[in-house]
Design a protein around this motif. Structure first.
Motif, PDB file in Angstrom:
ATOM      1  N   ASP A 693       0.843  -1.198   0.000  1.00 33.65           N
ATOM      2  CA  ASP A 693       0.000   0.000   0.000  1.00 33.65           C
ATOM      3  C   ASP A 693       0.878   1.248   0.000  1.00 33.65           C
ATOM      4  N   PRO A 694       0.624   2.202  -0.913  1.00 31.68           N
ATOM      5  CA  PRO A 694       1.415   3.444  -0.913  1.00 31.68           C
ATOM      6  C   PRO A 694       1.144   4.248   0.348  1.00 31.68           C
ATOM      7  N   GLU A 695       2.198   4.889   0.836  1.00 31.47           N
ATOM      8  CA  GLU A 695       2.091   5.715   2.032  1.00 31.47           C
ATOM      9  C   GLU A 695       2.221   7.173   1.643  1.00 31.47           C
ATOM     10  N   GLY A 696       1.098   7.916   1.679  1.00 32.64           N
ATOM     11  CA  GLY A 696       1.123   9.346   1.389  1.00 32.64           C
ATOM     12  C   GLY A 696       1.488   9.604  -0.048  1.00 32.64           C
ATOM     13  N   PRO A 697       1.842  10.864  -0.348  1.00 32.71           N
ATOM     14  CA  PRO A 697       2.154  11.244  -1.725  1.00 32.71           C
ATOM     15  C   PRO A 697       3.566  10.876  -2.149  1.00 32.71           C
ATOM     16  N   GLY A 698       4.377  10.290  -1.227  1.00 32.64           N
ATOM     17  CA  GLY A 698       5.756   9.983  -1.567  1.00 32.64           C
ATOM     18  C   GLY A 698       5.893   8.695  -2.340  1.00 32.64           C
ATOM     19  N   ARG A 699       7.108   8.210  -2.434  1.00 32.37           N
ATOM     20  CA  ARG A 699       7.414   7.003  -3.192  1.00 32.37           C
ATOM     21  C   ARG A 699       7.783   5.886  -2.220  1.00 32.37           C
ATOM     22  N   VAL A 700       6.907   5.630  -1.281  1.00 28.06           N
ATOM     23  CA  VAL A 700       7.108   4.601  -0.256  1.00 28.06           C
ATOM     24  C   VAL A 700       5.872   3.705  -0.234  1.00 28.06           C
ATOM     25  N   TRP A 701       6.093   2.403  -0.202  1.00 25.05           N
ATOM     26  CA  TRP A 701       5.015   1.421  -0.121  1.00 25.05           C
ATOM     27  C   TRP A 701       5.225   0.572   1.133  1.00 25.05           C
ATOM     28  N   ARG A 702       4.144   0.157   1.815  1.00 30.01           N
ATOM     29  CA  ARG A 702       4.221  -0.670   3.029  1.00 30.01           C
ATOM     30  C   ARG A 702       3.503  -1.989   2.790  1.00 30.01           C
ATOM     31  N   PHE A 703       4.210  -3.067   3.185  1.00 30.49           N
ATOM     32  CA  PHE A 703       3.643  -4.410   3.062  1.00 30.49           C
ATOM     33  C   PHE A 703       2.817  -4.749   4.295  1.00 30.49           C
ATOM     34  N   SER A 704       1.748  -5.474   4.069  1.00 27.95           N
ATOM     35  CA  SER A 704       0.907  -5.967   5.159  1.00 27.95           C
ATOM     36  C   SER A 704       0.269  -7.274   4.704  1.00 27.95           C
ATOM     37  N   GLU A 705      -0.363  -7.985   5.656  1.00 29.39           N
ATOM     38  CA  GLU A 705      -1.026  -9.232   5.280  1.00 29.39           C
ATOM     39  C   GLU A 705      -2.089  -8.988   4.208  1.00 29.39           C
ATOM     40  N   ALA A 706      -2.852  -7.910   4.389  1.00 26.49           N
ATOM     41  CA  ALA A 706      -3.917  -7.620   3.422  1.00 26.49           C
ATOM     42  C   ALA A 706      -3.353  -7.302   2.058  1.00 26.49           C
ATOM     43  N   SER A 707      -2.257  -6.547   2.000  1.00 26.72           N
ATOM     44  CA  SER A 707      -1.709  -6.169   0.699  1.00 26.72           C
ATOM     45  C   SER A 707      -1.102  -7.373  -0.009  1.00 26.72           C
ATOM     46  N   VAL A 708      -0.413  -8.272   0.738  1.00 26.12           N
ATOM     47  CA  VAL A 708       0.144  -9.479   0.116  1.00 26.12           C
ATOM     48  C   VAL A 708      -0.987 -10.395  -0.345  1.00 26.12           C
ATOM     49  N   ARG A 709      -2.028 -10.512   0.489  1.00 22.13           N
ATOM     50  CA  ARG A 709      -3.163 -11.340   0.094  1.00 22.13           C
ATOM     51  C   ARG A 709      -3.819 -10.796  -1.181  1.00 22.13           C
ATOM     52  N   ARG A 710      -3.799  -9.455  -1.374  1.00 16.74           N
ATOM     53  CA  ARG A 710      -4.358  -8.860  -2.579  1.00 16.74           C
ATOM     54  C   ARG A 710      -3.612  -9.348  -3.823  1.00 16.74           C
ATOM     55  N   HIS A 711      -2.304  -9.516  -3.695  1.00 20.93           N
ATOM     56  CA  HIS A 711      -1.522 -10.042  -4.812  1.00 20.93           C
ATOM     57  C   HIS A 711      -1.896 -11.484  -5.105  1.00 20.93           C
TER      58      HIS A 711
END
Length: 960
Positions: A693-711
């Protein structure tokens, strides 16, 4: 022999160099690029189009406009459509072909005076007019383009020359005028007109006659000296009211008897030009601002400019890409009246983590660049096919698409917000509503701003917004309006008009102009209101403050903040606008009389869509800074290249220095984040956005169980994801990220849900028992029908949702047992318009043309000039007969037409139709009878063409 406009232009063009001819052609949109003209006369025909003059006047500086107005004021003849036909609807026509010439001595007398100080400034200004083909030399005189007649219907407030006006009078009136002027009438009307014109051209005679007038006639004469024209309602067509013979009417009658005021038809009366000049005195000089106002500047820190512009350009690419992606995933709805509503704007602002001013700007830029379209049929804002091509491009190419979109944008969206904030109870037009009245004025004004900044040099930065605005308004005054106090003053001379002394409310008008528009210090309210914004434009590191203007929400009575700092690309709208002068100002008449209403309507109509120079300058700088074209008040290298219209390859090279190539690697951290330095490539963005999931307007993404499950829901696997991330990782993939993906992959699919109404099953009998007795899943009403199978009372999507909320990772299946792939849908516009994101739609006229004309145009111009030196081809008997019957045609045209008559081939012709309108058409099966052309099709009746042979002015071979 007096040459026609076309022939005179052809002679002038033949005297130019190839570079000068190519420059004139590339600056004139009326000359087609394809097919290019094949002779100088064809070029002259295109340049003689009235549109050439109208467009050329739109790009003149104030000094050039002033000089052109003087030229028209002292011209020996006025063409139809000018002051001689004021009150009629007819404009200049090609078959009229008026000859407008000026004696240089008359020009020098009005501009320079006896000392001739300004002579050195006239040369460059005249060169600018000849470069736009608005004036050119001819036999020691200056020839004017007749198409500009409608631009100066009453130049300098001077009427037409006396001779032309006198010819329109009755013979008995001419006799009386000659006697009153002290002459001896002749027998013929023309002789009396010549004699009266000679007497009126003598300043001593005019002053002697004026000195003998009674007070009422002299007062009427003084009025007309500055205005030059009046309308007598009692003499207008269709007037059935009472005719009064008061003192003022008697005064005007005495002026008519002496030829000082001459009727021109439909109630209009005009003072001859010679009379007005004589009464203005020998010391009368016209204003001529040959040099631009000085701009207050400071030294620019080029290193800081480069750093800030690079950061702004990268931020622009990021926010534009996220906005377009948001519109693709969840297209904003359109209001019934058109445009994006307030709720949708707020939603987009929340998703982009920015203010609504930023959303407004980038919506307009994306639409202008062809990346976005407001689909009225589907009621949504949708990306176009060009958006996909734009995503696949390199950052520099993507930035140029946005820059070109901004340059050609017909609106100034941030200025709309400022204008609305100045008027309580109003709100700016909805974005993408297409209700802006600015049109081409915004394009011209934006190009003027860039050109003015470029003239300051790369090492200078603007220090004062008001000085820059004054210079911008001088460089190209057409898009800008003057102050309302100056406009009111411009309508004061006529007695009985609105805001005039003696009308009964002149003081109220003065108070309105001074109190509502200009403050006590004499500074424009716009300058005061926007100082804060411009300070931030000069120094992006300075906070512009947090006070917010407000706009009225049609759906909720709440305030919308529009504040921000220019250094942040997300904050683009002026803060604390205060009492800003509105862009479209209804001039309120102090009283309800008809005169006041008429003048107010005329002022508002004349200035509708034009900009306040200071307000436009500040907001346009703010927008340019967001794209990296301006930083710290100085023009960047990209902005400078755009100002002089460098080639696309040159602009791309500058943009590549501003924004580096796309980054295809990311750095993964133990805190389950991935960071990208620079602009991420589209494939990297797709990979990271699919599993993090992108964090704010910058170029940083954070992994989580939900985001990996989305893949995994989208059809991926844990092993495949680890391999993809390892391929783009800088260094080793952190153990924490790998463990998270392994754990989600291990748990994913242990529980499966299939459609029945739905079925939940697993290979693990203990897990199925756990699900059956889980309190959080009671809403599913699970029932065991086998050791590893549960029936569910809810449909598949509801069952998956509740299981995920309870902490499980179910895998959805279709009715056939295959995995159900879940990918977010993206929408596109159905229209194929603007499929090419780099397309600008033909030659642009928004910016000045480059001094370095392309080699192809120079080569073409050299060939034309060389062919013009050759003797004209010999005419056949039929071609010679055509040349006599159609004097506007050149020898080449006559040969083409004669060949078409012999062979029956088709030709493309340009002529003036019977209704007086220019027309172009492709005709075939031509035949000639006498001096007329007609069509004789093989299986049809002969038909006359809709034009006369003598009005035919161009013949070209028809395209195959």
């Amino acid at each position: 022999m007096t040459l026609s406009t076309t022939d005179s232009l052809a002679v002038y063009l033949a005297s130019l160099s190839a570079s000068d001819l190519a420059r004139i052609v590339t600056m004139t949109p009326t000359v087609p690029e394809e097919p290019r003209p094949t002779t100088l006369r064809h070029v002259a025909v295109c340049l003689a189009d009235p549109e050439t003059a109208l467009l050329g006047c739109s790009f003149l500086s104030r000094g050039e406009l002033q000089l052109l107005e003087v030229l028209w004021a002292v011209a020996e003849e006025r063409p139809p459509g000018g002051a001689a036909r004021l009150g009629r609807e007819a404009g200049p026509r090609l078959d009229d072909d008026p000859v407008v010439v000026v004696d240089p001595e008359a020009l020098l007398g009005l501009v320079c005076g006896p000392d001739r100080r300004e002579v050195r400034d006239l040369g460059p200004t005249l060169d600018a007019l000849t470069g736009r083909v608005l004036a050119w030399p001819e036999d020691g005189r200056i020839r004017l383009h007749p198409g500009a007649a409608s631009v100066f219907p009453l130049p300098l407030g001077l009427g037409a020359p006396a001779y032309g006006l006198l010819l329109g009078q009755r013979p008995e009136d001419l006799h009386a005028i000659v006697r009153e002027l002290g002459g001896l009438p002749a027998g013929r009307k023309d002789d009396n007109a010549v004699l009266a014109a000679r007497l009126l051209g003598d300043p001593e005679v005019v002053r002697r006659i004026a000195a003998r007038l009674d007070p009422s006639a002299r007062a009427a004469l003084d009025e007309l000296t500055e205005v030059g024209i009046r309308r007598d309602p009692a003499a207008a067509w269709g007037y059935y009211g009472p005719r009064t013979n008061g003192g003022r009417s008697d005064g005007f009658a005495r002026l008519r008897r002496r030829g000082l005021l001459l009727p021109t038809g439909d109630g209009w009366e005009m003072m001859p030009r010679e009379v007005a000049l004589a009464l203005r005195g020998d010391d009368y000089r016209v204003p001529f601002e040959s040099r631009p106002p000085q701009v207050a500047t400071v030294a620019a820190d080029r290193a800081a400019v480069l750093r800030t512009s690079a950061a702004s350009a990268s931020a622009a690419l990021d926010v534009a890409a996220r906005l377009l992606h948001a519109c693709a995933v969840a297209p904003p709805g359109l209001l019934k009246s058109g445009g994006v509503g307030v709720r949708e704007m707020r939603r987009l602002a929340r998703e982009l983590v920015c203010d609504e001013g930023t959303v407004r700007l980038w919506l307009h830029v994306a639409e202008s660049a062809g990346l976005l379209v407001a689909d009225a049929e589907r009621g949504r804002v949708l990306p176009t096919a060009a958006y996909d091509a734009w995503l696949d491009g390199e950052p520099a190419a993507r930035l140029l698409v946005l820059v070109r979109g901004w340059v050609t944008m017909p609106d100034v969206p941030t200025l709309d917000v400022v204008d609305a904030a100045s008027r309580p109870g109003t709100r700016p037009p909805a974005p993408l509503s297409g209700t802006s009245a600015r049109g081409g004025l915004a394009l011209v004004a934006r190009g003027t701003l860039l050109r003015t900044l470029g003239a300051l040099g790369p090492d200078r930065a603007v220090a004062d917004p008001a000085s820059l605005a004054r210079c911008v308004a001088w460089v190209c005054p057409t898009p800008f309006r003057q102050g309302i106090d100056e406009m009111v003053a411009g309508f004061e001379p006529a007695e009985g008009a609105a805001y005039a002394p003696g009308h009964g409310h002149g003081q109220a008008a003065d108070a309105y102009a001074a109190g509502s528009v200009v403050d006590a210090a004499g500074e424009s309210a716009v300058e005061t209101a926007l100082d804060t914004v411009f300070d931030s434009a000069l120094d992006p590191e300075t906070d512009a403050g947090t006070d917010a203007g407000t706009e009225v929400d049609a759906e909720a009575d709440t305030e919308i903040g529009v504040g921000g700092d220019l250094g942040d690309a997300n904050c683009l709208v002026a803060t604390d606008p205060g009492p800003v002068r509105p862009a479209e100002f209804p001039l309120v008449a102090p009283c309800g009389c008809a005169d006041c209403r008429d003048v107010a309507d005329e002022i508002e109509s004349a200035y509708r869509g034009r900009f306040d120079a200071v307000a436009f300058t500040v907001t346009a700088l703010h927008e340019a800074a967001a794209l990296g074209l301006v930083a710290h008040g100085a023009l960047t290298a990209l902005g400078g290249g755009l100002a002089v219209q460098h080639s696309a390859a040159a602009l791309l090279a500058v943009a590549e220095e501003l924004v580096p190539p796309a980054t295809r690697r990311a750095r993964f951290r133990p805190d389950l984040t991935a960071a990208v330095v620079g602009t991420p490539a589209v494939e990297l963005v797709r990979l990271l956005s699919g599993c993090a999931d992108p964090e704010g307007p910058g170029r940083v993404w954070r992994f989580s169980e939900a985001s990996v499950r989305r893949h995994l829901d989208a059809g991926g696997t844990a092993a495949g994801l680890l391999a993809d991330l390892a391929e783009v990782a800088i260094g080793e993939l952190p153990k924490e990220v790998a463990d998270l993906i392994h754990e989600v992959g291990r748990r994913y699919g242990r529980v499966r849900v299939a459609s029945a109404a739905s079925v939940v099953y697993s290979d693990d009998e203990a897990l199925v028992t756990e699900l059956l007795h889980h309190r959080g899943l009671s809403e599913l009403r699970l029932r065991r029908i086998a050791p590893t199978v549960l029936l569910c009372a809810e449909p598949l999507d509801e069952a998956v949702y509740h299981l995920r909320r309870a902490g499980y990772a179910p895998a959805a299946e279709t009715e056939t047992g295959s995995a159900l792939v879940e990918r977010p849908a993206e929408f596109r516009a159905e229209s194929p318009d603007n499929a090419d994101p780099g397309r600008t739609g033909g030659r642009t006229v928004a910016l000045p043309m480059s001094e370095d004309t392309s080699e192809a145009w120079r080569s073409w111009a050299a060939d034309l000039l060389e062919s013009a030196l050759r003797p004209p081809p010999p005419l056949t008997a039929k071609a010679a007969r055509l040349h006599e019957a159609a004097p506007l045609l050149g020898p080449e045209d006559c040969l083409v037409l004669a060949q078409a008559l012999d062979r029956g081939s088709a030709v493309r012709v340009a002529a003036t139709a019977y209704n007086g309108e220019p027309m172009t058409s492709t005709v075939a099966h031509l035949a000639m009878a006498g001096d007329s052309l007609y069509m004789r099709p093989p299986n049809g009746r002969p038909a006359l063409l809709p034009f006369r042979l003598e009005t035919l002015w161009l013949v070209l071979p028809a395209d195959d």
